[in-house]
Design an enzyme around this catalytic site. Structure first.
Site, short mmCIF file in Angstrom:
data_model
loop_
_atom_site.label_atom_id
_atom_site.label_comp_id
_atom_site.label_asym_id
_atom_site.label_seq_id
_atom_site.Cartn_x
_atom_site.Cartn_y
_atom_site.Cartn_z
CE LYS A 1 -1.65 2.55 3.18
NZ LYS A 1 -2.34 3.29 4.27
CG ASP B 1 -5.48 4.49 1.23
OD1 ASP B 1 -6.58 4.89 0.81
OD2 ASP B 1 -5.22 4.34 2.44
CE LYS C 1 -7.92 6.91 3.76
NZ LYS C 1 -6.50 6.51 3.62
CG ASP D 1 -11.67 18.12 -5.94
OD1 ASP D 1 -12.58 18.96 -6.13
OD2 ASP D 1 -10.47 18.41 -5.92
#
Length: 240
Positions: A39, A66, A68, A71
């Site tokens: 990750k 990752d 996230k 927007d």
């Protein structure tokens, strides 16, 4: 991507490289032949850029990127497309960003896969961060219990067409009922029984997380900060 039920359990453990590049690549080289997934989170990605994904891919790993995304839909669509083109095999977006936003992200992933001639990356909607407890949820104005919020966000993820969710292992059992047998349920907040929980609030052991219905486990410090990361990884595999 293949159904997670067809994948050996050791290949469903994702090692979180929350460190600098030198240490990340040292750990990757140590764990080559043992772990399948690495990750890359915000800190490492923002320090090194897309090249860190490719360096891990060159070493034979699958990469969970990752970042996230959260927007406006147009931006998330472009970000998701760009993330897939770095080589990411799995990526995340905040489910609170709305169904429209998640659908846009999924469209970006599909566009990139079509242009590259590859299978689409797995897409995950983050439900409620595992560092959050009920007090933190109250603080930001969410009046529901955590379990309710997670399930509502998961329902939005399912409608959006994403591959699955990121959630605490404590919610995995109920999520499996909502999302069905093939959905990805990726759980941070996984700690061996003897490990420090750190900044995580909603945790479970690796075995308990799998038994509850998690498809993949994200485990960082219990492996990466161990005196022998390979032994720590293999101990976790043995515990399953």
């Amino acid at each position: 991507m293949p159904k997670f039920t067809e994948i050996p359990e050791r290949d469903r453990i994702i090692v979180a490289l929350d460190c600098d590049k030198q240490e990340a690549l040292r750990l990757a080289d140590l764990l080559a032949g043992h772990a399948t997934w690495m990750k890359v989170g915000m800190t490492l990605y923002y320090q090194e850029g897309p090249s860190i994904v490719q360096e891990l891919k060159d070493r034979g790993f699958k990469v969970f990127l990752d970042l996230k995304f959260h927007d406006i839909p147009h931006q998330v669509r472009g970000a998701a497309k760009a993330a897939v083109k770095t080589g990411a095999d799995m990526l995340t977006m905040h489910s609170i960003g709305t169904i429209e936003m998640m659908r846009a992200g999924q469209e970006g992933v599909m566009e990139a896969a079509a242009e590259m001639g590859t299978d689409p990356a797995a897409t995950l909607g983050v439900t409620v961060l595992t560092s959050m407890g009920q007090g933190e949820l109250d603080e930001i104005g969410v009046a529901r219990y955590i379990e309710q919020q997670v399930l509502i966000m998961a329902a939005h993820v399912k409608v959006s067409g994403l591959s699955g969710v990121v959630a605490s292992p404590q919610e995995a059992s109920e999520l499996r009922k909502v999302l069905g047998p093939d959905a990805y349920i990726v759980t941070p907040g996984v700690r061996p029984a003897t490990a420090d929980v750190g900044d995580q609030k909603r945790v479970a052991t690796p075995k308990a997380a799998f038994e509850a219905g998690a498809s993949h486990l994200v485990i960082g410090r219990p492996i990466t900060q161990a005196a022998d990361p390979v032994a720590a990884f293999e101990d976790i595999v043995a515990s399953l």
